[in-house]
Design an enzyme around this catalytic site. Structure first.
Site, PDB file in Angstrom:
ATOM      1  N   ARG A  71     -55.309 -51.317 -74.606  1.00 39.54           N
ATOM      2  CA  ARG A  71     -55.032 -51.294 -73.531  1.00 39.54           C
ATOM      3  C   ARG A  71     -54.262 -50.001 -73.695  1.00 39.54           C
ATOM      4  NH1 ARG A  71     -50.651 -52.958 -73.147  1.00 39.54           N
ATOM      5  NH2 ARG A  71     -49.991 -54.209 -74.491  1.00 39.54           N
ATOM      6  N   TYR A 199     -61.657 -52.755 -71.139  1.00 36.35           N
ATOM      7  CA  TYR A 199     -61.794 -53.023 -72.249  1.00 36.35           C
ATOM      8  C   TYR A 199     -60.618 -54.076 -71.276  1.00 36.35           C
ATOM      9  CZ  TYR A 199     -57.316 -55.430 -74.594  1.00 36.35           C
ATOM     10  OH  TYR A 199     -57.089 -56.036 -75.109  1.00 36.35           O
ATOM     11  N   LYS A 208     -52.479 -57.535 -66.121  1.00 34.45           N
ATOM     12  CA  LYS A 208     -51.218 -56.430 -66.313  1.00 34.45           C
ATOM     13  C   LYS A 208     -50.803 -55.516 -64.889  1.00 34.45           C
ATOM     14  CE  LYS A 208     -50.765 -57.730 -70.682  1.00 34.45           C
ATOM     15  NZ  LYS A 208     -49.704 -58.734 -70.688  1.00 34.45           N
ATOM     16  N   HIS A 228     -43.741 -60.565 -68.382  1.00 37.30           N
ATOM     17  CA  HIS A 228     -44.731 -60.792 -69.685  1.00 37.30           C
ATOM     18  C   HIS A 228     -43.841 -61.661 -70.607  1.00 37.30           C
ATOM     19  CE1 HIS A 228     -46.438 -59.168 -72.357  1.00 37.30           C
ATOM     20  NE2 HIS A 228     -46.936 -59.244 -72.022  1.00 37.30           N
ATOM     21  N   SER A 250     -46.528 -58.035 -76.600  1.00 38.03           N
ATOM     22  CA  SER A 250     -47.868 -58.166 -77.358  1.00 38.03           C
ATOM     23  C   SER A 250     -47.937 -58.052 -78.636  1.00 38.03           C
ATOM     24  CB  SER A 250     -48.892 -56.739 -76.779  1.00 38.03           C
ATOM     25  OG  SER A 250     -48.556 -56.074 -75.077  1.00 38.03           O
ATOM     26  N   CYS A 252     -47.098 -60.921 -80.387  1.00 40.82           N
ATOM     27  CA  CYS A 252     -45.912 -61.353 -81.465  1.00 40.82           C
ATOM     28  C   CYS A 252     -46.522 -62.908 -80.972  1.00 40.82           C
ATOM     29  CB  CYS A 252     -44.772 -60.816 -81.043  1.00 40.82           C
ATOM     30  SG  CYS A 252     -44.255 -59.014 -80.914  1.00 40.82           S
ATOM     31  N   ASP A 279     -48.430 -65.979 -71.058  1.00 44.12           N
ATOM     32  CA  ASP A 279     -48.315 -63.763 -70.900  1.00 44.12           C
ATOM     33  C   ASP A 279     -47.982 -64.558 -70.105  1.00 44.12           C
ATOM     34  OD1 ASP A 279     -48.481 -62.171 -72.377  1.00 44.12           O
ATOM     35  OD2 ASP A 279     -50.446 -61.437 -70.777  1.00 44.12           O
ATOM     36  N   ARG A 378     -60.632 -60.200 -78.728  1.00 48.59           N
ATOM     37  CA  ARG A 378     -59.457 -61.149 -77.830  1.00 48.59           C
ATOM     38  C   ARG A 378     -60.780 -62.587 -77.727  1.00 48.59           C
ATOM     39  NH1 ARG A 378     -54.328 -60.283 -75.731  1.00 48.59           N
ATOM     40  NH2 ARG A 378     -54.117 -58.192 -76.874  1.00 48.59           N
TER      41      ARG A 378
END
Ligand code: OXD
Ligand code: MN
Length: 602
Positions: A71, A199, A208, A228, A250, A252, A279, A378
């Site tokens: 991002r 991406y 998002k 989130h 993100s 974590c 998420d 990913r």
């Protein structure tokens, strides 16, 4: 034939086509036949590489351009009429200027290409939570990923009917020119425009862009919340089930916590953990005065490196079929995928994420540039693949939350777990969150940054108003969930992680859920309620902090410690963030909590 009579949809598609001038328009219907056709097309064009059908059925590998791997927060804009409504930590652009700029970039960019129209639903089609979006895109990769991540096709158009409103999403790959990359949000117009990226986080507009940035704005006006957060369910040996939502920045460990496998002795006693989401959570006040949450997505867009049988068996299993891998390495021995941490042994015949042969002899764990897979590579995997997916995954009503957990990556200061004194204090803890940065966003990693409620890159409006919305929501909930903070990432003076994390986090979850039922005590400290070490179950623990140093109760005591002098510094830091960064619109309730923290640490 057009599959809808909804004039607003038809207008949006027509205007998008007028601008981008594609050769043809294809409506995505959600059928298996169409999906198969698009996969074949993408394989033919080289956009996707087909993986071993026996070992990874219906799985594909995709590589992005090397300048397009994460991002891009500094190119992500909230375009409200008034600058101050976007707030101090969002990048802002005047809507007129943003429309003009992106129109200029996208004009004629789909010449010679197909424009796909993807009708999709965030949330189960037909539930009270669900909202419909239409994304137009020139990327088959986007179509196929949206097909996994959301509920796609004609059912969404049907739910929209002749006159229903929707979120407009326009994506044009253009030349993947990083200098002309813009991810624009127009919350006042229900519109998203993304150009020059391919991406995931920038182009799967349901995720998002819609489900967090636009939805957080909608939630504020309509009285609900878009967060989130992962959502998980814990079943106790007596059959009782409780749900928890947790916000971490993100990369974590949200996916890991959401799919946690409890330690053996918990399993033997009958504990079970199920994943509702990894998420995003949309949260509403239920008729019973509790908060109810759904995961609006339909798949996982998870970080691959570090995922293995031991760290996250369930995530790995989720990727075993129907998955699109992005920027991982290709093992040419058997046409499967590989990433750092997947296996201990390094495979010998590998193409790295940039498409070049990889030399395992040059691999140096500490040097990311020697990795075969990109650190932010990913997998896009269907949620239904997950062995521990909750039976409530498709629930129309969502699940009731007993606890909300905040957390971040903190080497020091923040204890393993603590509980807020009440809702407002919990909101304060969320607002004060900070964490070391990761590879999920472009920029340096490992730098401490404030990330309130893990929403820094995702709140679609002024962060002060967002805090105020949390406080307001607290007034509407008769039975609010209790709010906790966790930190799995405490390090000793040699930089070793002091807590094992992963499945052992169950020990902390158990304490949290017992607190929700008033079944266990705690010590009141300057920052909130901290467990007594003996109340956390350490039985059958098998973790060495460093060679010859097995984890024991003294280590637990160490990571539960609240050091007032460190917290006095933290309070100053929070004050600096409030005053210097957020500046205004911070609710009085949070200033009061800050004052209390300062006084408690004197
Ligand atoms: C994500 C992120 O992809 O937070 O989920 O970056
Ligand atoms: Mn995320």
């Amino acid at each position: 034939m057009k599959p809808t009579e909804n004039k607003k949809v038809l207008d949006f598609v027509e205007k998008s086509a007028e601008l981008a001038q594609p050769d043809e328009i294809v409506w995505i219907d959600g059928s298996e036949a169409q999906t198969a056709e698009l996969k074949a097309k993408a394989v033919k064009s080289g956009e996707l590489i087909k993986l071993n059908e026996k070992l990874l059925p219906d799985c594909y590998l995709h590589r992005t351009k090397v300048n397009d791997v994460a991002r891009v927060e500094d190119r992500t804009f909230i375009c409200t009429k008034k600058r101050e409504d976007a707030g101090p930590i969002n990048y802002w652009m005047d809507p007129k200027q943003a429309y003009e700029l992106t129109s200029e970039i996208a004009r004629g960019s789909m010449k010679g290409k197909t424009m796909y129209v993807i009708p999709y639903s965030m949330g189960v089609v037909g539930s009270d939570f669900a909202k419909i979006g239409i994304e137009v895109t020139d990327s088959v990769y986007v179509v196929l990923n949206m097909n996994i991540m959301t509920r796609v096709g004609n059912a969404c158009l049907k739910a929209l009917g002749k006159d229903g409103d929707f979120i407009k999403g326009f994506h044009a790959s253009c030349d993947i020119d990083a200098e002309k990359r813009y991810i624009m949000h127009f919350p006042e117009d229900d519109t998203i425009i993304s150009v020059n990226s391919a991406y995931g986080g920038n182009v799967l507009l349901g995720k998002k862009c819609f489900a967090l940035r636009i939805a957080s704005y909608l939630g504020r006006t309509e009285g609900w919340m878009a967060e989130h957060m992962l959502i998980l369910g814990v079943t106790f040996p007596d059959g009782e089930k409780k749900y928890v939502a947790a916000a971490f920045p993100s990369a974590c460990g949200k996916t890991n916590l959401a799919m946690l496998i409890p330690p053996e002795h918990y399993l033997k006693k009958g504990y079970k953990v199920e994943c509702v989401g990894d998420d995003i959570a949309w949260i509403r006040v239920g008729k019973d005065g509790r908060l109810w949450a759904v995961n609006p997505e339909n798949g996982f867009f998870g970080v691959a490196p570090g995922t293995n049988e031991h760290s996250n068996y369930n995530a790995l299993q989720s990727t075993k079929r129907g998955t699109i891998f992005t920027n991982v390495a290709l093992n040419t021995d058997d046409m499967t995928v590989w990433w750092e941490g997947l296996t201990k042994e390094l495979p010998q015949h590998v193409i790295d994420w940039t498409g070049k042969p990889w030399n395992p002899e040059k691999f140096d764990k500490k040097d990311k540039s020697t990795c075969a897979a990109h650190p932010n590579s990913r997998f896009t995997a269907p949620a239904k693949n997950c062995p521990c997916v909750s039976p409530d995954f498709d629930s129309l009503t969502g699940v009731p939350l007993s606890a909300i957990i905040f957390g971040g990556r903190r080497a020091s200061t923040t204890p393993l777990v603590f509980e807020s004194r009440d809702w407002n204090h919990g909101v304060f803890i969320g607002s004060a969150m900070s964490s070391e940065t990761t590879a999920a966003a472009a920029g340096a990693t490992g730098v401490l940054r404030h990330d309130p409620m893990a929403m820094k890159p995702f709140a679609g409006y002024h962060m002060g108003d967002y805090f105020a919305h949390w406080i307001e929501m607290g007034k509407k909930v008769k039975n609010p969930p209790k709010i906790f903070n966790v930190n799995w990432f405490r390090q000793d003076k040699d930089g070793n992680f002091m807590w094992p994390g992963f499945g052992d986090n169950m020990r902390v979850l158990e304490w949290i859920l017992k607190r929700c039922d008033g079944k266990v005590g705690a010590e009141e400290t300057a920052i909130g309620f901290v467990p007594r070490a003996e109340d956390i179950d350490l039985s059958e623990m098998d973790y060495e902090i460093s060679a010859g140093h097995p984890f024991g109760i003294e280590d637990l005591k160490e990571i539960l410690k609240v050091d007032k002098s460190l917290w006095a510094d933290e309070a100053k830091e929070i004050e600096g963030y409030y005053k210097g960064t957020i500046k205004d619109r911070i609710p009085a309730e949070l200033w009061d909590c800050l004052e209390t923290l300062k006084n408690n640490c004197k």
